[in-house]
Write a protein that holds these residues in place. Structure first.
Motif, PDB file in Angstrom:
ATOM      1  N   ASP A 203      37.035 -93.169 -81.785  1.00  0.00           N
ATOM      2  CA  ASP A 203      37.461 -94.518 -82.163  1.00  0.00           C
ATOM      3  C   ASP A 203      36.971 -94.812 -83.580  1.00  0.00           C
ATOM      4  O   ASP A 203      35.766 -94.750 -83.856  1.00  0.00           O
ATOM      5  CB  ASP A 203      36.864 -95.530 -81.177  1.00  0.00           C
ATOM      6  N   PRO A 204      37.874 -95.141 -84.506  1.00  0.00           N
ATOM      7  CA  PRO A 204      37.431 -95.473 -85.867  1.00  0.00           C
ATOM      8  C   PRO A 204      36.409 -96.602 -85.895  1.00  0.00           C
ATOM      9  O   PRO A 204      35.555 -96.647 -86.788  1.00  0.00           O
ATOM     10  CB  PRO A 204      38.732 -95.891 -86.569  1.00  0.00           C
ATOM     11  N   CYS A 205      36.476 -97.502 -84.902  1.00  0.00           N
ATOM     12  CA  CYS A 205      35.527 -98.617 -84.860  1.00  0.00           C
ATOM     13  C   CYS A 205      34.100 -98.120 -84.632  1.00  0.00           C
ATOM     14  O   CYS A 205      33.137 -98.761 -85.067  1.00  0.00           O
ATOM     15  CB  CYS A 205      35.916 -99.611 -83.770  1.00  0.00           C
ATOM     16  N   PHE A 206      33.956 -96.976 -83.916  1.00  0.00           N
ATOM     17  CA  PHE A 206      32.613 -96.422 -83.722  1.00  0.00           C
ATOM     18  C   PHE A 206      31.997 -96.056 -85.058  1.00  0.00           C
ATOM     19  O   PHE A 206      30.838 -96.388 -85.338  1.00  0.00           O
ATOM     20  CB  PHE A 206      32.665 -95.187 -82.816  1.00  0.00           C
ATOM     21  N   TRP A 207      32.764 -95.380 -85.905  1.00  0.00           N
ATOM     22  CA  TRP A 207      32.209 -94.929 -87.182  1.00  0.00           C
ATOM     23  C   TRP A 207      32.016 -96.097 -88.145  1.00  0.00           C
ATOM     24  O   TRP A 207      31.108 -96.063 -88.995  1.00  0.00           O
ATOM     25  CB  TRP A 207      33.108 -93.848 -87.782  1.00  0.00           C
ATOM     26  N   GLU A 208      32.835 -97.118 -88.012  1.00  0.00           N
ATOM     27  CA  GLU A 208      32.625 -98.315 -88.822  1.00  0.00           C
ATOM     28  C   GLU A 208      31.303 -98.971 -88.433  1.00  0.00           C
ATOM     29  O   GLU A 208      30.507 -99.373 -89.289  1.00  0.00           O
ATOM     30  CB  GLU A 208      33.788 -99.287 -88.613  1.00  0.00           C
ATOM     31  N   LEU A 209      31.058 -99.074 -87.114  1.00  0.00           N
ATOM     32  CA  LEU A 209      29.793 -99.632 -86.627  1.00  0.00           C
ATOM     33  C   LEU A 209      28.622 -98.763 -87.062  1.00  0.00           C
ATOM     34  O   LEU A 209      27.555 -99.267 -87.442  1.00  0.00           O
ATOM     35  CB  LEU A 209      29.842 -99.741 -85.099  1.00  0.00           C
ATOM     36  N   PHE A 210      28.820 -97.447 -87.008  1.00  0.00           N
ATOM     37  CA  PHE A 210      27.788 -96.491 -87.413  1.00  0.00           C
ATOM     38  C   PHE A 210      27.370 -96.739 -88.862  1.00  0.00           C
ATOM     39  O   PHE A 210      26.184 -96.771 -89.190  1.00  0.00           O
ATOM     40  CB  PHE A 210      28.346 -95.075 -87.252  1.00  0.00           C
ATOM     41  N   ARG A 211      28.366 -96.928 -89.731  1.00  0.00           N
ATOM     42  CA  ARG A 211      28.069 -97.136 -91.157  1.00  0.00           C
ATOM     43  C   ARG A 211      27.469 -98.515 -91.421  1.00  0.00           C
ATOM     44  O   ARG A 211      26.523 -98.657 -92.201  1.00  0.00           O
ATOM     45  CB  ARG A 211      29.338 -96.947 -91.982  1.00  0.00           C
ATOM     46  N   VAL A 212      28.040 -99.524 -90.778  1.00  0.00           N
ATOM     47  CA  VAL A 212      27.567-100.895 -91.021  1.00  0.00           C
ATOM     48  C   VAL A 212      26.086-101.026 -90.696  1.00  0.00           C
ATOM     49  O   VAL A 212      25.326-101.669 -91.429  1.00  0.00           O
ATOM     50  CB  VAL A 212      28.398-101.897 -90.184  1.00  0.00           C
TER      51      VAL A 212
END
Length: 847
Positions: A203-212
């Motif tokens: 899920d792209p949202c996982f990696w967005e959360l990871f970076r944030v």
């Protein structure tokens, strides 16, 4: 009933407040400090009361479950962990052990179900935690862990991983699984943060959360690395990542070596680890600097632990035996066992091992008949007992990839496979059942297990299917057929399997029929979760139900386009709405991963547009005198006449292909890809700003006729990346400023603006249920109808514009269905070749 005051607690769970304002739990919408977390834990501990009781927790990767887990550990109540997403497993454990209290997530505060005020159990003072063995769920056989076990293993892991207060671990594994739980324990011990999520790595949202949140690590089982390949992990920009851990089964040496080298280049470390629930979690780890040189080993014992290898008669390699403070108290198989103290002092792992001259240990096999598939230990004897209980004579074998079962007689192998997958908790794709006339046996009369394992198919093919629009179907089969992917697993999603906007509509039509109403984010939901919703025979009786806005816009637009051309009614502008929808879908389906896997996925999606377009235009060229070779090769926009003629009929396809090729080329540039990943909303806005240069004719592309559309595509892309209200307001303002005056026709401009605003503000639209299928078919066939209508409507419009529109739409649907059948035939031919070639090669060797 014995009234017992609370005994010693697990230290790290009881001392959370000492880390003060350090971030403890980082989520999508908020961050909790250790002080705040400790307050919640203390409140729930008070609700559990001073009398020691057996507590069962239906655990998920959410804040309520974490608070409940820590409250039980900190206040000394023995805790039985069960998966929240498997109600049958929880019911089985509750029936077997009769807990005094059941805790569940409540969407903000844990729900406490008190089954009795005191306890009916004799609970040993050292007992802290009860876990199912090696990731299995629902089995009454549990591992009994003490307070010392949990604390000692957390300290050991934190020591060799060098976890500090600045670390932040993403929860990629369920907390009811000992590996996932060890991540939580070891980080809370050191005052580090948990990026708490149940999102998948696809899920792209996982990696967005990871970076944030600047996550520094994540845990992976072998299958996770297959998913990482799908999403292009090797090309991701993750500046905060410090290390990746792996356990839950053997990872292939080549994969270990490849990821160890990748980590060395990108500045992070790979820790390959080995453990069992019976040792709380970890028993060994491979130092990262040795991973590339010794990828097949499990490494050295964790701090505080030790190995020895005991000889096994008749075998060259001995059994690996582990000792350490993290070794369990023993097993529990019934409630009376909860009163027992330590019954073992060391752990006989059942693994055959050898020690290298370097001091590293290597596991080379299993002493007993167990296999570990997707992190779950499977007892092959249990498999045979399950089938025997159904009156089926069977024998089973397996590897780390799949379970292979031979059943004697003419049984329904598909049904038996589903039963086994459900009972064992395995993905359906990991279970193969083969019907044989007689079970294979050796000359001694014993079962021939190697012969059973040899029954495994090299590439399981999906069941036969019909065209788009067939009857209710198995969810996995729908994914397999629509996406031309023969091996679909429970953990896969539509995006991870390479789905795009064309296959999205085809899949949604069939899934809607199989499941009823689909969740709006179904393309990111694992297949297993979707399959669990399948309820044949159930009918939704509501008059209306939500249908995704992008599908509605595609269906309405193609009807409007054809109707305008056939002069049934005039509604110009919808083709340009489709360009924004194209950008929207590109962002949803074509941006996951990176590097070559993503480029291949983008090219496949492009091929699904180019191939049917080129084929049809070539036929139109041969049948009429309206087109030129430039149309066939989609170059009319560059070499065609400036005056608008029939040669411009296919302008939309040409321009869309140009934009998709340009964007794919741009994202292949490393700095552009990094920009897009780091700032997923700002990147399409920057592209939108560039597109405005052509929109307002500040830059001349020297293309003869079509209006510039890059800005529309980029605007749709940005809509897909909008995450909150300010984003949507900004996009609405941008559309309101950019659209007016585009054509100089207010009604045409209003159509484009309205379509974009609907895309921004309405994820789904209420639509009569009876129209869902029709709109889905029209949306799925929209490209094909756009192509074919140029040859259909001119001859019928003078007679009846309505007939011309209906015939054009019907022709598009027929061409779509034929194309899907052709793709299905190609897939089957490829599968056949994949099977024939290995067999031919084997015969050649034998001859």
């Amino acid at each position: 009933m014995t009234i017992e005051l609370l005994p010693p607690r697990v230290s790290f769970a009881a001392d959370l407040a000492r880390f003060g304002d350090n971030p403890a739990v980082l989520m999508q919408d908020r961050v909790l400090t250790y002080r705040e977390l400790a307050g919640r834990v203390d409140d729930l501990a008070a609700r559990l009361g001073p009398v020691r009781r057996l507590v069962a927790l239906a655990a998920a990767n959410d804040l309520d479950s974490l608070v409940a887990y820590l409250a039980a550990l900190s206040s000394g109540h023995p805790l039985l962990l069960a998966p929240a997403d498997k109600p049958a497993a929880l019911d089985s454990l509750v029936a077997a052990y009769d807990p005094d209290v059941i805790l569940r997530s409540g969407g903000g505060e844990p729900v406490l179900e008190e089954r009795r005020p005191g306890t009916r159990h004799e609970l040993h003072p050292e007992l802290a935690l009860l876990l199912s063995t090696s990731g299995s769920t629902g089995s009454p056989k549990l591992v009994r862990l003490s307070h010392e076990n949990v604390q000692a293993n957390a300290e050991s892991i934190a020591q060799y991983l060098r976890i500090g207060a600045g670390d932040r671990a993403a929860t990629t594994l369920p907390m009811y699984y000992c590996y996932g739980l060890s991540v939580i324990n070891s980080h809370l011990l050191r005052g580090a943060g948990l990026v708490l999520t149940d999102l998948s790595v696809v899920d792209p949202c996982f990696w967005e959360l990871f970076r944030v949140h600047g996550a520094t690590s994540f845990a992976a089982v072998p299958y996770t690395f297959e998913l990482l390949e799908c999403v292009g992990f090797a090309g991701m920009d993750l500046p905060s990542l410090r290390y990746v851990t792996q356990a839950g089964g053997r990872l292939g040496p080549e994969t270990v070596r490849r990821y160890a080298e990748l980590g060395r280049r990108r500045g992070w470390e790979l820790f390959v680890m080995y453990g069992q629930t019976e040792a709380t979690a970890r028993m060994a780890y491979l130092p990262p600097e040795l991973a590339a040189a010794h990828p097949g080993t499990i490494g050295v014992p964790v701090p505080g632990g030790a190995f020895r290898i005991d000889p096994v008669p008749g075998l060259d390699d001995g059994e690996l035996v582990y000792t350490g403070p993290n070794v369990m108290l023993g097993y529990a198989e019934r409630p009376e066992d909860l009163a027992a103290g330590r019954t073992i002092e060391e752990l006989r792992t059942g693994d055959l091992a050898r020690q290298h001259p370097t001091g590293l240990y290597e596991v080379v096999g299993r002493r007993s008949r167990f296999v570990k598939i997707v992190g779950l230990r499977i007892d092959l004897g249990q498999v045979e007992r399950i089938l025997a209980g159904l009156g089926v004579a069977a024998a089973s074998a397996g590897s780390d990839e799949r379970l292979v079962v031979a059943v004697e007689g003419g049984h329904d192998t598909d049904l038996l496979g589903k039963v086994l997958a459900q009972d064992l908790g395995l993905p359906r794709a990991a279970v193969e059942v083969h019907a044989v006339e007689h079970l294979p046996r050796l000359a001694t009369g014993k079962l021939d297990y190697p012969a059973i394992l040899a029954l495994a198919e090299p590439c399981p093919a999906p069941a036969a299917s019909g065209a788009p629009g067939d009857g209710p179907a198995d969810v996995r089969r729908i994914f397999a057929e629509v996406l031309e992917c023969p091996d679909v697993r429970d953990e896969d999603t539509f995006v991870s399997l390479g789905g795009d906007s064309l296959s999205y509509v085809a899949a949604s039509i069939r899934l809607e029929k199989a499941l009823g109403n689909l969740p709006p984010d179904w393309h990111l939901v694992p297949v297993g979760e979707l399959a669990a919703r399948q309820q044949p025979g159930r009918r939704h009786r509501r008059f209306t139900a939500p249908l995704e806005t992008s599908i509605v816009l595609r269906a309405v637009a193609i009807v409007a386009i054809i109707s305008t051309h056939a002069q049934l009614f005039a509604w110009p502008g919808t083709a340009h709405v489709l360009m924004a929808v194209a950008g929207f879908n590109f962002a949803r389906f074509q941006l996951t991963g990176g590097g070559l896997p993503r480029l291949r996925r983008q090219l496949r999606s492009l091929g699904r547009i180019v191939i049917p377009s080129v084929v049809f235009i070539a036929v139109a060229y041969l049948l009429t005198d309206r087109y030129t070779p430039a149309n066939i090769v989609l170059l009319n926009a560059f070499v065609g006449p400036e005056k608008w003629t029939t040669q411009w009929d296919f302008w939309f396809v040409e321009v869309l292909v140009y934009v998709l090729v340009a964007v794919a080329a741009l994202l292949a540039v490393p700095w552009a890809d990094r920009f897009q990943r780091r700032l997923p909303f700002a990147f399409p806005l920057a592209l939108f700003a560039v597109g405005l240069l052509t929109r307002f004719e500040l830059v001349d592309l020297e293309v003869p006729n079509p209006k510039p559309v890059l800005w529309l595509f980029a605007l749709g892309w940005a809509v897909a990346r909008a995450r909150h209200l300010p984003h949507r307001l900004l996009l609405s303002a941008a559309a309101a400023l950019a659209v007016p005056g585009f054509f100089g026709n207010p009604w045409r401009d209003l159509t484009i603006l309205a379509g974009i605003l609907l895309l921004i503000w309405l994820p789904a639209m209420p639509v009569p249920v009876l129209l869902h299928r029709l709109l889905g078919v029209l949306a799925g066939a929209s490209l094909y109808a756009y192509l074919t209508h140029w040859l259909v409507y001119p001859g019928l419009a003078p007679v009846s514009p309505a007939l011309a529109v209906a015939a054009s739409l019907a022709a598009g649907v027929v061409y779509w269905a034929l194309s899907m059948r052709l793709l299905d035939a190609v897939r089957r031919w490829r599968t056949l070749l994949a099977r024939v070639r290995p067999a031919a090669g084997k015969r050649g060797v034998e001859s």
